[in-house]
Scaffold this motif. Sequence first.
Motif, PDB file in Angstrom:
ATOM      1  N   GLY A  30       0.856  -1.179   0.000  1.00 42.43           N
ATOM      2  CA  GLY A  30       0.000   0.000   0.000  1.00 42.43           C
ATOM      3  C   GLY A  30       0.891   1.228   0.000  1.00 42.43           C
ATOM      4  N   CYS A  31       0.748   2.077  -1.009  1.00 48.06           N
ATOM      5  CA  CYS A  31       1.613   3.256  -1.147  1.00 48.06           C
ATOM      6  C   CYS A  31       0.882   4.523  -0.735  1.00 48.06           C
ATOM      7  CB  CYS A  31       2.051   3.421  -2.597  1.00 48.06           C
ATOM      8  SG  CYS A  31       3.087   2.095  -3.200  1.00 48.06           S
ATOM      9  N   ALA A  32       1.625   5.419  -0.094  1.00 47.61           N
ATOM     10  CA  ALA A  32       1.104   6.740   0.257  1.00 47.61           C
ATOM     11  C   ALA A  32       2.196   7.764  -0.012  1.00 47.61           C
ATOM     12  CB  ALA A  32       0.686   6.776   1.722  1.00 47.61           C
ATOM     13  N   GLN A  33       1.790   8.945  -0.448  1.00 46.97           N
ATOM     14  CA  GLN A  33       2.732   9.995  -0.822  1.00 46.97           C
ATOM     15  C   GLN A  33       2.557  11.215   0.064  1.00 46.97           C
ATOM     16  OE1 GLN A  33       2.417  11.095  -4.928  1.00 46.97           O
ATOM     17  NE2 GLN A  33       3.841  12.787  -4.725  1.00 46.97           N
ATOM     18  N   LEU A  34       3.669  11.725   0.562  1.00 42.42           N
ATOM     19  CA  LEU A  34       3.649  12.933   1.380  1.00 42.42           C
ATOM     20  C   LEU A  34       3.031  14.072   0.577  1.00 42.42           C
ATOM     21  CD1 LEU A  34       4.533  14.207   4.081  1.00 42.42           C
ATOM     22  CD2 LEU A  34       6.676  14.822   2.967  1.00 42.42           C
ATOM     23  N   GLY A  35       2.051  14.723   1.144  1.00 42.64           N
ATOM     24  CA  GLY A  35       1.336  15.809   0.462  1.00 42.64           C
ATOM     25  C   GLY A  35      -0.069  15.362   0.116  1.00 42.64           C
ATOM     26  N   PRO A  36      -0.227  14.690  -1.042  1.00 39.83           N
ATOM     27  CA  PRO A  36      -1.578  14.283  -1.452  1.00 39.83           C
ATOM     28  C   PRO A  36      -2.261  13.314  -0.485  1.00 39.83           C
ATOM     29  CG  PRO A  36      -0.021  14.014  -3.267  1.00 39.83           C
ATOM     30  CD  PRO A  36       0.779  14.378  -2.054  1.00 39.83           C
ATOM     31  N   ASP A  37      -1.463  12.471   0.170  1.00 41.05           N
ATOM     32  CA  ASP A  37      -2.029  11.443   1.039  1.00 41.05           C
ATOM     33  C   ASP A  37      -1.866  11.729   2.526  1.00 41.05           C
ATOM     34  OD1 ASP A  37      -2.820   9.903  -1.180  1.00 41.05           O
ATOM     35  OD2 ASP A  37      -0.804   9.056  -1.341  1.00 41.05           O
ATOM     36  N   GLY A  38      -1.246  12.821   2.872  1.00 42.48           N
ATOM     37  CA  GLY A  38      -1.069  13.171   4.273  1.00 42.48           C
ATOM     38  C   GLY A  38       0.119  14.081   4.472  1.00 42.48           C
ATOM     39  N   ALA A  39       0.076  14.815   5.571  1.00 42.13           N
ATOM     40  CA  ALA A  39       1.126  15.790   5.850  1.00 42.13           C
ATOM     41  C   ALA A  39       2.074  15.334   6.956  1.00 42.13           C
ATOM     42  CB  ALA A  39       0.501  17.131   6.234  1.00 42.13           C
ATOM     43  N   ASP A  40       1.774  14.198   7.581  1.00 40.54           N
ATOM     44  CA  ASP A  40       2.633  13.721   8.658  1.00 40.54           C
ATOM     45  C   ASP A  40       2.703  12.197   8.624  1.00 40.54           C
ATOM     46  OD1 ASP A  40       0.311  12.665   9.977  1.00 40.54           O
ATOM     47  OD2 ASP A  40      -0.060  14.643  10.833  1.00 40.54           O
ATOM     48  N   MET A  41       3.612  11.667   9.407  1.00 39.33           N
ATOM     49  CA  MET A  41       3.836  10.226   9.383  1.00 39.33           C
ATOM     50  C   MET A  41       2.597   9.435   9.801  1.00 39.33           C
ATOM     51  SD  MET A  41       6.002   8.356   8.309  1.00 39.33           S
ATOM     52  CE  MET A  41       7.568   7.634   8.449  1.00 39.33           C
ATOM     53  N   LYS A  42       1.854   9.943  10.750  1.00 40.81           N
ATOM     54  CA  LYS A  42       0.657   9.236  11.221  1.00 40.81           C
ATOM     55  C   LYS A  42      -0.375   9.095  10.096  1.00 40.81           C
ATOM     56  CE  LYS A  42      -2.794   9.161  14.867  1.00 40.81           C
ATOM     57  NZ  LYS A  42      -3.276   9.756  16.100  1.00 40.81           N
TER      58      LYS A  42
END
Length: 66
Positions: A30-42
């Motif tokens: 499962g991939c997530a990208q900083l910015g579009p998918d969230g602004a922090d590690m949590k």
Amino acid sequence: RDVAERIRVKLEGLDIPVQGVVLHVTVSVGCAQLGPDGADMKSLTHTADERLYQAKALGRNRVVIA
């Protein structure tokens, strides 16, 4: 996504010898990208985790991104 897909394909193609038996493994990502998918590690971890379970629900051995 390209990197995760290349890793998935490489793992799928491996023959892993263990105590005289050859094992084959697959991986779901499962991939997530900083910015579009969230602004922090949590939030990124949460999004990636949701997508990992999506990949497993779709039949495993795949990469899921937005």
